[in-house]
Design a protein around this motif. Structure first.
Motif, PDB file in Angstrom:
ATOM      1  N   PRO A 232       0.792  -1.261  -0.116  1.00 23.78           N
ATOM      2  CA  PRO A 232       0.025  -0.058  -0.165  1.00 23.78           C
ATOM      3  C   PRO A 232       0.980   1.401   0.036  1.00 23.78           C
ATOM      4  O   PRO A 232       0.395   2.264  -0.532  1.00 23.78           O
ATOM      5  CB  PRO A 232      -1.187  -0.302   1.213  1.00 23.78           C
ATOM      6  N   ARG A 233       2.124   1.229   0.582  1.00 25.98           N
ATOM      7  CA  ARG A 233       2.807   2.418   0.641  1.00 25.98           C
ATOM      8  C   ARG A 233       3.406   2.737  -0.783  1.00 25.98           C
ATOM      9  O   ARG A 233       3.556   3.842  -1.432  1.00 25.98           O
ATOM     10  CB  ARG A 233       4.217   2.153   1.749  1.00 25.98           C
ATOM     11  N   LEU A 234       3.759   1.461  -1.451  1.00 18.01           N
ATOM     12  CA  LEU A 234       4.206   1.845  -3.023  1.00 18.01           C
ATOM     13  C   LEU A 234       2.772   2.265  -3.805  1.00 18.01           C
ATOM     14  O   LEU A 234       2.818   3.357  -4.586  1.00 18.01           O
ATOM     15  CB  LEU A 234       4.556   0.373  -3.624  1.00 18.01           C
ATOM     16  N   PHE A 235       1.663   1.570  -3.595  1.00 22.75           N
ATOM     17  CA  PHE A 235       0.573   1.944  -4.145  1.00 22.75           C
ATOM     18  C   PHE A 235       0.304   3.745  -4.025  1.00 22.75           C
ATOM     19  O   PHE A 235      -0.171   4.385  -5.027  1.00 22.75           O
ATOM     20  CB  PHE A 235      -0.584   1.331  -3.964  1.00 22.75           C
ATOM     21  N   ASN A 236       0.514   4.028  -2.707  1.00 16.49           N
ATOM     22  CA  ASN A 236       0.005   5.575  -2.214  1.00 16.49           C
ATOM     23  C   ASN A 236       1.029   6.563  -3.107  1.00 16.49           C
ATOM     24  O   ASN A 236       0.875   7.793  -2.666  1.00 16.49           O
ATOM     25  CB  ASN A 236      -0.174   5.620  -0.961  1.00 16.49           C
ATOM     26  N   ARG A 237       2.247   6.038  -3.484  1.00 15.65           N
ATOM     27  CA  ARG A 237       3.087   6.974  -3.914  1.00 15.65           C
ATOM     28  C   ARG A 237       2.648   7.596  -5.427  1.00 15.65           C
ATOM     29  O   ARG A 237       2.635   6.886  -6.301  1.00 15.65           O
ATOM     30  CB  ARG A 237       4.387   6.495  -4.118  1.00 15.65           C
ATOM     31  N   ALA A 238       2.431   8.806  -5.207  1.00 13.76           N
ATOM     32  CA  ALA A 238       1.668   9.307  -6.349  1.00 13.76           C
ATOM     33  C   ALA A 238       2.287   9.262  -7.678  1.00 13.76           C
ATOM     34  O   ALA A 238       1.736   9.050  -8.704  1.00 13.76           O
ATOM     35  CB  ALA A 238       1.431  10.957  -6.184  1.00 13.76           C
ATOM     36  N   TYR A 239       3.549   9.403  -7.686  1.00 16.51           N
ATOM     37  CA  TYR A 239       4.153   9.161  -8.879  1.00 16.51           C
ATOM     38  C   TYR A 239       4.162   7.845  -9.531  1.00 16.51           C
ATOM     39  O   TYR A 239       4.007   7.749 -10.861  1.00 16.51           O
ATOM     40  CB  TYR A 239       5.951   9.580  -8.644  1.00 16.51           C
ATOM     41  N   LEU A 240       3.871   7.068  -8.705  1.00 17.70           N
ATOM     42  CA  LEU A 240       3.903   5.616  -9.293  1.00 17.70           C
ATOM     43  C   LEU A 240       2.502   5.661  -9.886  1.00 17.70           C
ATOM     44  O   LEU A 240       2.346   4.589 -11.012  1.00 17.70           O
ATOM     45  CB  LEU A 240       3.862   4.583  -8.174  1.00 17.70           C
ATOM     46  N   PHE A 241       1.610   6.180  -9.805  1.00 17.46           N
ATOM     47  CA  PHE A 241       0.286   6.224 -10.501  1.00 17.46           C
ATOM     48  C   PHE A 241       0.413   6.677 -11.734  1.00 17.46           C
ATOM     49  O   PHE A 241      -0.352   6.158 -12.593  1.00 17.46           O
ATOM     50  CB  PHE A 241      -0.732   6.976  -9.501  1.00 17.46           C
ATOM     51  N   ASP A 242       1.459   7.453 -12.066  1.00 12.90           N
ATOM     52  CA  ASP A 242       1.436   8.051 -13.416  1.00 12.90           C
ATOM     53  C   ASP A 242       2.319   6.866 -14.328  1.00 12.90           C
ATOM     54  O   ASP A 242       2.351   6.760 -15.374  1.00 12.90           O
ATOM     55  CB  ASP A 242       2.542   9.177 -13.438  1.00 12.90           C
ATOM     56  N   LEU A 243       3.247   5.951 -13.308  1.00 14.87           N
ATOM     57  CA  LEU A 243       4.172   5.195 -14.103  1.00 14.87           C
ATOM     58  C   LEU A 243       3.537   3.765 -14.508  1.00 14.87           C
ATOM     59  O   LEU A 243       3.381   3.387 -15.593  1.00 14.87           O
ATOM     60  CB  LEU A 243       5.303   4.734 -13.297  1.00 14.87           C
ATOM     61  N   ILE A 244       2.689   3.435 -13.484  1.00 13.90           N
ATOM     62  CA  ILE A 244       1.899   2.169 -14.119  1.00 13.90           C
ATOM     63  C   ILE A 244       0.267   2.770 -13.564  1.00 13.90           C
ATOM     64  O   ILE A 244       0.056   3.534 -12.911  1.00 13.90           O
ATOM     65  CB  ILE A 244       2.268   0.965 -13.077  1.00 13.90           C
ATOM     66  N   ASN A 245      -0.521   2.000 -14.366  1.00  8.49           N
ATOM     67  CA  ASN A 245      -1.938   2.228 -14.188  1.00  8.49           C
ATOM     68  C   ASN A 245      -2.473   1.793 -12.991  1.00  8.49           C
ATOM     69  O   ASN A 245      -3.019   0.631 -12.911  1.00  8.49           O
ATOM     70  CB  ASN A 245      -2.559   1.971 -15.404  1.00  8.49           C
ATOM     71  N   ILE A 246      -2.548   2.536 -11.530  1.00  8.04           N
ATOM     72  CA  ILE A 246      -3.344   2.060 -10.329  1.00  8.04           C
ATOM     73  C   ILE A 246      -4.266   2.980 -10.037  1.00  8.04           C
ATOM     74  O   ILE A 246      -4.414   4.096 -10.225  1.00  8.04           O
ATOM     75  CB  ILE A 246      -2.214   2.273  -9.234  1.00  8.04           C
ATOM     76  N   LYS A 247      -5.628   2.197  -9.960  1.00  2.83           N
ATOM     77  CA  LYS A 247      -6.695   2.891  -9.628  1.00  2.83           C
ATOM     78  C   LYS A 247      -6.846   2.611  -8.120  1.00  2.83           C
ATOM     79  O   LYS A 247      -6.684   1.423  -7.945  1.00  2.83           O
ATOM     80  CB  LYS A 247      -8.054   2.403 -10.560  1.00  2.83           C
ATOM     81  N   TYR A 248      -7.402   3.342  -7.269  1.00  2.41           N
ATOM     82  CA  TYR A 248      -8.052   2.798  -5.978  1.00  2.41           C
ATOM     83  C   TYR A 248      -9.307   3.437  -5.503  1.00  2.41           C
ATOM     84  O   TYR A 248      -9.716   4.319  -6.100  1.00  2.41           O
ATOM     85  CB  TYR A 248      -6.968   3.074  -5.034  1.00  2.41           C
ATOM     86  N   LYS A 249      -9.841   2.673  -4.702  1.00  6.91           N
ATOM     87  CA  LYS A 249     -11.385   2.924  -4.174  1.00  6.91           C
ATOM     88  C   LYS A 249     -11.478   2.825  -2.812  1.00  6.91           C
ATOM     89  O   LYS A 249     -11.207   1.546  -2.368  1.00  6.91           O
ATOM     90  CB  LYS A 249     -12.340   2.630  -4.886  1.00  6.91           C
ATOM     91  N   LYS A 250     -11.948   3.626  -1.781  1.00  7.27           N
ATOM     92  CA  LYS A 250     -12.424   3.090  -0.548  1.00  7.27           C
ATOM     93  C   LYS A 250     -13.860   2.443  -0.722  1.00  7.27           C
ATOM     94  O   LYS A 250     -14.699   2.960  -1.536  1.00  7.27           O
ATOM     95  CB  LYS A 250     -12.518   4.415   0.450  1.00  7.27           C
TER      96      LYS A 250
END
Ligand SMILES: C[S@@+](CC[C@H](N)C(=O)[O-])C[C@H]1O[C@@H](n2cnc3c(N)ncnc32)[C@H](O)[C@@H]1O
Length: 274
Positions: free
Chosen positions: A146-164
């Motif tokens: 989750p720490r990796l997932f939450n790094r904003a820059y990663l969201f640009d690198l790979i396509n991560i979507k998240y939802k509560k």
């Protein structure tokens, strides 16, 4: 890909909140593990005990009451409790479970389902649940992911979507009398002490799940949250048959007194009365 027994489609359930049927709900929740229990639940498993509870509420309470339903899983059985009881007797039904709030991450064909305390509850790949075969590999890195997932820059690198989201079934929000919170039966927030006229604990306090010491701790906590003269229902639904083994108690002078046993009573009856 062929649907297997482990097929879950947690994304369509928890994110899209698609209509679900009993089979789908049973399958998904029986794969989610919390402490030593599974979140397994199903429709109409408490019909028999709800009928008796309704009679007892009518007998013992003339005013509107507040009910605690502990260990709600999907909330299906809490909804049924509400539907089975006399509406004008209910002030609130408060549903507790150790796990209710979740975050879902979607990375390409992977879905990761995390609890609010960052515990990995489920991984799905290409709609295939990885609960048993590969799950331990992800479990090993559950705190890091989750720490990796939450790094904003990663969201640009790979396509991560998240939802509560919540583990609860979708249609509970519309009912004002129902509220749900995360609480651990072994460590209940003081604000709930002396609060409930009825406490129901279904399919949680079993010897197969917890040691006697832990069961005693949970019972002490039920004593703390229940009011004097409250009704306590402890029940267990056997796997195949739908007949519950259950015991009803009343709290009198700070102690639990047995008022009725169903099908031999609860296996923890002795601990409740000691
Ligand atoms: C077998 S399910 C029972 C669900 C529902 N009461 C029923 O009978 O259909 C057990 C539930 O207990 C919850 N649970 C496990 N450990 C818990 C704890 N320490 N405190 C509160 N809930 C807990 C699980 O998350 C799960 O939803």
């Amino acid at each position: 890909m062929k649907k297997t027994k482990n097929f879950t489609d947690i994304y369509s359930y928890f994110v899209l909140k698609k209509n679900i049927n009993e089979k789908m709900m049973k399958r998904i929740f029986s794969l989610l593990r919390v402490d030593s229990t599974f979140m397994t639940t199903s429709y109409n498993r408490m019909n028999d005990v709800n009928k008796i509870l309704k009679k007892k509420i009518n007998k013992y309470f003339s005013k509107k009451i507040t009910i605690c339903d502990f260990a709600v899983s999907s909330g299906q059985s809490t909804l049924e409790l509400f539907l089975d009881l006399n509406k004008n007797k209910i002030n609130k039904i408060i549903g507790f479970d150790k796990k209710i709030f979740i975050t879902i991450y979607q990375i390409e064909k992977f879905i990761f389902l995390y609890s609010s305390s960052n515990e990995l509850l489920m991984v799905e790949y290409n709609k295939q649940c990885l609960r048993y075969r590969y799950f331990f590999l992800f479990k090993k890195t559950e705190k890091i992911l989750p720490r990796l997932f939450n790094r904003a820059y990663l969201f640009d690198l790979i396509n991560i979507k998240y939802k509560k989201s919540k583990l609860l079934i979708p249609n509970l929000n519309n009912i004002n009398e129902l509220e749900f919170f995360e609480q651990d039966i072994f460590n209940i927030d003081k604000k709930y002490f002396n609060r409930f006229d009825v406490v129901r604990v279904s399919n949680l306090l079993n010897y197969s799940y917890f040691s006697e010491t832990k069961l005693k701790k949970a019972i002490l906590n039920i004593k703390k949250i229940s009011k004097e003269n409250s009704i306590i229902l402890i029940n267990r639904t056997p796997n195949k048959k739908r007949k519950n083994t259950a015991s009803f108690f009343r709290k009198k002078n700070g102690r639990f007194k047995l008022i009725e046993d169903i099908n031999g009573g609860s296996e923890i009856k002795g601990l409740m009365l000691s």
